[in-house]
Design an enzyme around this catalytic site. Structure first.
Site, short mmCIF file in Angstrom:
data_model
loop_
_atom_site.label_atom_id
_atom_site.label_comp_id
_atom_site.label_asym_id
_atom_site.label_seq_id
_atom_site.Cartn_x
_atom_site.Cartn_y
_atom_site.Cartn_z
N ASN A 187 0.87 -1.18 0.00
CA ASN A 187 0.00 0.00 0.00
C ASN A 187 0.90 1.22 0.00
OD1 ASN A 187 -1.80 2.05 0.47
ND2 ASN A 187 -2.39 1.38 2.54
N LYS A 194 0.10 4.25 -0.28
CA LYS A 194 -0.55 5.45 0.29
C LYS A 194 -0.29 6.64 -0.67
CE LYS A 194 -0.25 3.30 4.78
NZ LYS A 194 -0.09 3.41 6.22
N HIS A 206 -9.48 1.16 4.94
CA HIS A 206 -8.21 1.33 5.66
C HIS A 206 -8.44 2.27 6.84
CE1 HIS A 206 -4.10 2.54 6.55
NE2 HIS A 206 -3.71 1.44 5.93
N GLU A 258 -6.83 4.70 7.88
CA GLU A 258 -6.65 6.12 7.54
C GLU A 258 -7.91 6.67 6.87
OE1 GLU A 258 -2.92 5.59 5.47
OE2 GLU A 258 -2.00 5.09 7.40
N GLU A 311 -5.03 -4.76 10.77
CA GLU A 311 -3.96 -3.78 10.96
C GLU A 311 -4.21 -3.01 12.25
OE1 GLU A 311 -2.05 -2.47 7.03
OE2 GLU A 311 -3.90 -1.36 7.17
N GLY A 346 2.94 2.50 10.75
CA GLY A 346 3.89 3.60 10.57
C GLY A 346 4.65 3.96 11.84
N SER A 383 3.87 -1.99 10.28
CA SER A 383 5.33 -2.05 10.44
C SER A 383 5.92 -3.40 10.03
CB SER A 383 5.74 -1.67 11.87
OG SER A 383 5.35 -0.34 12.14
N GLY A 436 5.06 1.53 4.56
CA GLY A 436 6.38 2.14 4.35
C GLY A 436 7.38 1.27 3.61
P1 13P Z 1 3.28 0.53 7.67
O1 13P Z 1 3.79 -0.76 7.06
O2 13P Z 1 4.01 1.75 7.16
O3 13P Z 1 3.22 0.45 9.16
O4 13P Z 1 1.77 0.72 7.16
C1 13P Z 1 0.86 -0.32 7.30
C2 13P Z 1 -0.36 0.02 6.54
O5 13P Z 1 -1.13 0.87 6.92
C3 13P Z 1 -0.60 -0.71 5.29
O6 13P Z 1 -1.90 -0.50 4.83
#
Ligand code: 13P
Length: 257
Positions: A11, A13, A101, A103, A173, A179, A219, A241
């Site tokens: 992802n 983002k 998600h 977010e 998640e 993150g 992460s 990330g």
């Molecule tokens: P990270 O791997 O950056 O923690 O993000 C996870 C995420 O939100 C994937 O959708």
């Protein structure tokens, strides 16, 4: 029990413009081979503005990387300024769409009802939803993680036929792990993914629970993927990330080597 093919999804983002997206996709392609694709599915989920470009490079080089999106609108078309529909994505050979998600839920106000409508829209357009769920740190500390996730999964799957549920992906998640560099322990991640599978069993039956693929996200890195994937109810990862760098993402995808 069904042998579920693992799925590792990147992802991106709101990262990488379409030029960068082409380069990252090509680099990832060079680092992955038949050897990897025989064991794992790999999807990338670029921003909307990159999708046409990435579709073109995937098609030109007959790459086995699956094209994904990060969101869509629940309606097929209409006066929804700034939105993109599921059929528009399907036309671009998108096969997987991330839905709900954290977010989107936290920053853009998506409710369980909206998420459920999007799941149905993605399925209706012939694509696979990756339905996201996960608790906040406060909810975890209050002992409410299972209840929160169970509620999100039940609501997300409401009214979805059992065979469609079996074909879906659900990503667990924990919000506190996204993150932050803080990963859930493999035991905690396994326990929560097992909860997700049992909720799927209650709502859609044993065959759906057996077929649905459950990803862990939060992460995920080259150094922790193998242990997470060693858990019985973890069938893949949703990577943020670490998916931006093709070397890191390729080593996550080849965690079995
Ligand atoms: P990270 O791997 O950056 O923690 O993000 C996870 C995420 O939100 C994937 O959708």
């Amino acid at each position: 029990m069904t042998e579920r093919t693992p799925l590792i999804s990147g992802n991106w983002k709101m990262h990488h413009n379409h030029f960068e997206a082409i380069q990252v996709t090509q680099k990832l392609h060079y680092r992955l081979g038949e050897h990897d694709y025989s064991k794992v599915g790999v999807s990338i989920h670029p921003p909307f503005t990159d999708i046409r470009s990435v579709q073109t490079v995937i098609g030109a080089d007959r790459m086995k990387i699956l094209l994904g999106a990060q969101n869509c609108h629940a309606e097929e078309k209409g006066a929804f300024t700034g939105e993109v529909s599921a059929p528009m994505l399907a036309k671009l050979e998108v096969s997987l769409v991330i839905v709900g998600h954290s977010e989107r839920r936290q920053l853009f106000g998506e409710t369980d009802e909206v998420v459920n409508a999007k799941v149905k829209a993605v399925l209706a357009a012939g694509m696979t939803p990756i339905l996201c769920c996960g608790e906040t740190l406060e909810e975890r500390e209050a002992g409410e993680a299972e209840t929160k996730v169970a509620t999100q999964v039940r609501a997300g799957l409401d009214g979805v036929a059992a065979d469609a549920v079996a074909s879906m992906v659900i990503a667990y998640e924990p919000i506190w792990a996204i993150g932050t560099g803080r990963t859930a322990t493999s035991e905690d991640a396994q326990a929560m993914c097992a909860t997700v599978r049992s909720v799927v069993g209650e709502t859609a039956g044993a065959a759906a629970a057996d077929g649905v693929r459950i990803q862990y996200g939060g992460s995920v890195k080259p150094g922790n993927i193998a242990e997470l994937m060693g858990q019985a109810d973890i069938d893949g990862a949703l990577v943020g990330g670490a998916s931006l760098d093709p070397d890191d993402f390729a080593s996550i995808c080849s965690y079995q080597d």
